[in-house]
Design an enzyme around this catalytic site. Structure first.
Site: not given
Length: 522
Positions: A333-335, A363, A402
């Site tokens: 994921t974006e994290h 990231q 994101g």
């Protein structure tokens, strides 16, 4: 003099007009006690006033972990800049977050930035550069030719500029001062050396602390426990004491909404995949099943919030993702959580059984570099010009998160969402296929989107491929418009599809294939 103080002491010298920045990702990683202490001081004394709050990501769930909703009060908050906003309905009160009221009633200066910019901007502040320069977001809501990220009419300052650099249009985010930074970790010693044993993400904590210190500001860290100096390997200390001024100990801090601690999110305890929660049968499950057919092995795949985050769970439930195959897929994921299974709902952002975790700023370097070749993202509106909107529609202002970075940088895109929204009800039977019992009140295929989160048609023109997956139809996207590729069994083309769109696909496949009947089995 000890750095360990109470939350009340930690915020006692915040002055009117200062800029406060805090980490947090929905319910994950939120230094909730410190944000609450700011609000409690204001309620007692009406100080500090007119603060600017900078949240790289939406912080807190506005329910059990209130996060940014603690400080969402007129007088205390003058301005907010955030990479995303939280907008759930409180299951007890039925109310939307207080922050949404402030935005919708134009009572504060509110801005929204893509999360990639909100995190990478911190790095530029930290190294005292003039600001952050990027091509991500040209032509979208953050472009000054659109809204410049403004959510309210009170937001009049140009926080983002459009410039030409070496003949190319770029967006420039000028640096400005940060006075107080609030971060979170698991463990500290009395000096302030921070480690993250019980936290499955790092987010922007290091970049935020460095940026605040570069501005001459104060960094406050919320932690679960204090340990003796030298009791941890130095390589496991991710933020050094030189970047931390105050430490607030909160032994009961939550890992995330509804979860005190779950080692499976840390990669130190393996959760059998057949024990994961299942996705209830719904339009979203049909969509996730169809979208999962586009997922490939050995391709770094990134999933966004909403129906797209159901895809890995559906793959596990249907047996495609199991103990043998799980490492054939690379999910993130974006994290910054890698491997294992992406979770949905309040637990979105971190993975169960992860293999690695990197910080949020890194990231987005990876995302913007195009290394996530496949992306599955939700959509709220798609319009006749090929624009996708997830950031502002109706009375909802969630921001882009994101989305803009991911959509602009991936090669293969799948956008997931119901055909209409607001009261949609369906029925499925083996004999009749899919039947629309009640149509949603709001159309999602509209003549013009209310907000420009990404110009998909431009991306397709430069080589991206894209599908729109709904519960009743699948479209491909071309530079000229939509092509209807598949239709659900039982769906009437004119009544259930064309009559529910504000514009017409440029082509309908003839013969028009049916979506796989197995997608509709409960």
């Amino acid at each position: 003099m000890t750095k360990i103080v109470t939350a009340e002491q930690a915020v006692a010298d915040i002055r009117p007009g200062q800029t406060i920045t805090s980490v947090g990702v929905i319910g994950w990683f939120t230094p909730d006690a410190i944000l609450q202490a700011i609000r409690e001081r204001f309620d007692r004394t009406q100080e500090p006033r007119d603060l600017t709050f900078y949240f790289p990501c939406g912080t807190g769930d506005a329910v059990g972990i209130r996060g940014m909703d603690h400080v969402a009060v007129e007088g205390l908050m003058k301005r907010i800049v955030s990479g995303s906003y939280i907008n759930p309905v409180n299951p007890v009160t039925g109310r939307r977050p207080a922050l949404m009221s402030l935005v919708q009633e134009n009572r504060i200066e509110a801005y929204t930035w893509p999360i990639g910019a909100s995190m990478q901007w911190l790095r530029e502040v930290a190294r005292r550069s003039p600001g952050y320069l990027t091509h991500i977001g040209i032509g979208t809501f953050i472009d000054p030719d659109q809204t410049g990220g403004r959510l309210t009419s009170k937001a009049t300052e140009d926080l983002v500029r459009k410039i030409t650099f070496e003949g190319r249009p770029m967006l420039f985010y000028p640096a400005w001062n940060l006075d107080v930074g609030i971060i979170r970790a698991t463990t500290s010693d009395d000096l302030g050396n921070l480690s993250f044993e019980d936290d499955p993400m790092l987010s922007s904590a290091l970049a935020l602390a460095m940026a605040v210190k570069a501005c001459g500001g104060t960094v406050i860290a919320q932690v679960k426990r204090i340990v003796e100096r030298g009791s941890r390997a130095a390589i496991n200390v991710r933020i050094p004491a030189a970047l931390v001024d105050r430490i607030v100990v909160v032994p009961e801090q939550m890992m995330v909404t509804d979860i005190q601690l779950d080692p499976a999110y840390l990669g130190i305890e393996n959760r059998p995949l057949d024990q994961l929660k299942t996705v209830p049968f719904s339009p979203a499950k049909i969509i996730a099943r169809r979208a999962s057919q586009e997922v490939r092995k050995h391709e770094l795949s990134i999933f966004g919030f909403g129906a797209s985050s159901d895809i890995p769970l559906v793959m596990a439930e249907d047996g495609r993702l199991n103990e043998t195959t799980v490492d054939d897929y690379s999910f993130t994921t974006e994290h910054g959580s890698y491997g294992g299974v992406v979770m949905n709902g309040w637990q979105f952002s971190c993975n169960i059984n992860p293999r690695a975790v990197i910080d949020g700023v890194s990231q987005f370097d990876l995302i913007d570099g195009g290394l996530c070749r496949f992306a599955a993202l939700a959509f709220a509106q798609f319009d006749a010009s090929g624009t996708v909107n997830v950031s502002r529609f109706g009375t909802v202002n969630p921001g882009a998160g994101g989305f803009t970075d991911i959509a602009q940088s991936a090669q293969r895109l799948v956008f997931t969402g119901t055909f209409t929204t607001g009261g949609l009800k369906i029925d499925c039977t083996p004999e009749h296929g899919l039947r629309i019992v009640q149509e949603g009140r709001s159309r999602k295929f509209v003549e013009q989107a209310e907000h420009v989160t990404y110009r998909l048609r431009d991306g397709v023109a430069r080589g991206q491929s894209a599908l729109l997956v709904t519960e009743r139809a699948v479209f491909s996207v071309t530079p000229d418009g939509l092509i209807l590729e598949e239709i659900a069994p039982g769906i009437d083309l004119r009544r259930d599809i064309l009559a529910q769109m504000d514009f017409t696909p440029v082509e309908i496949r003839d013969p028009l294939p049916l979506m796989d009947a197995d997608l509709f089995k409960p």
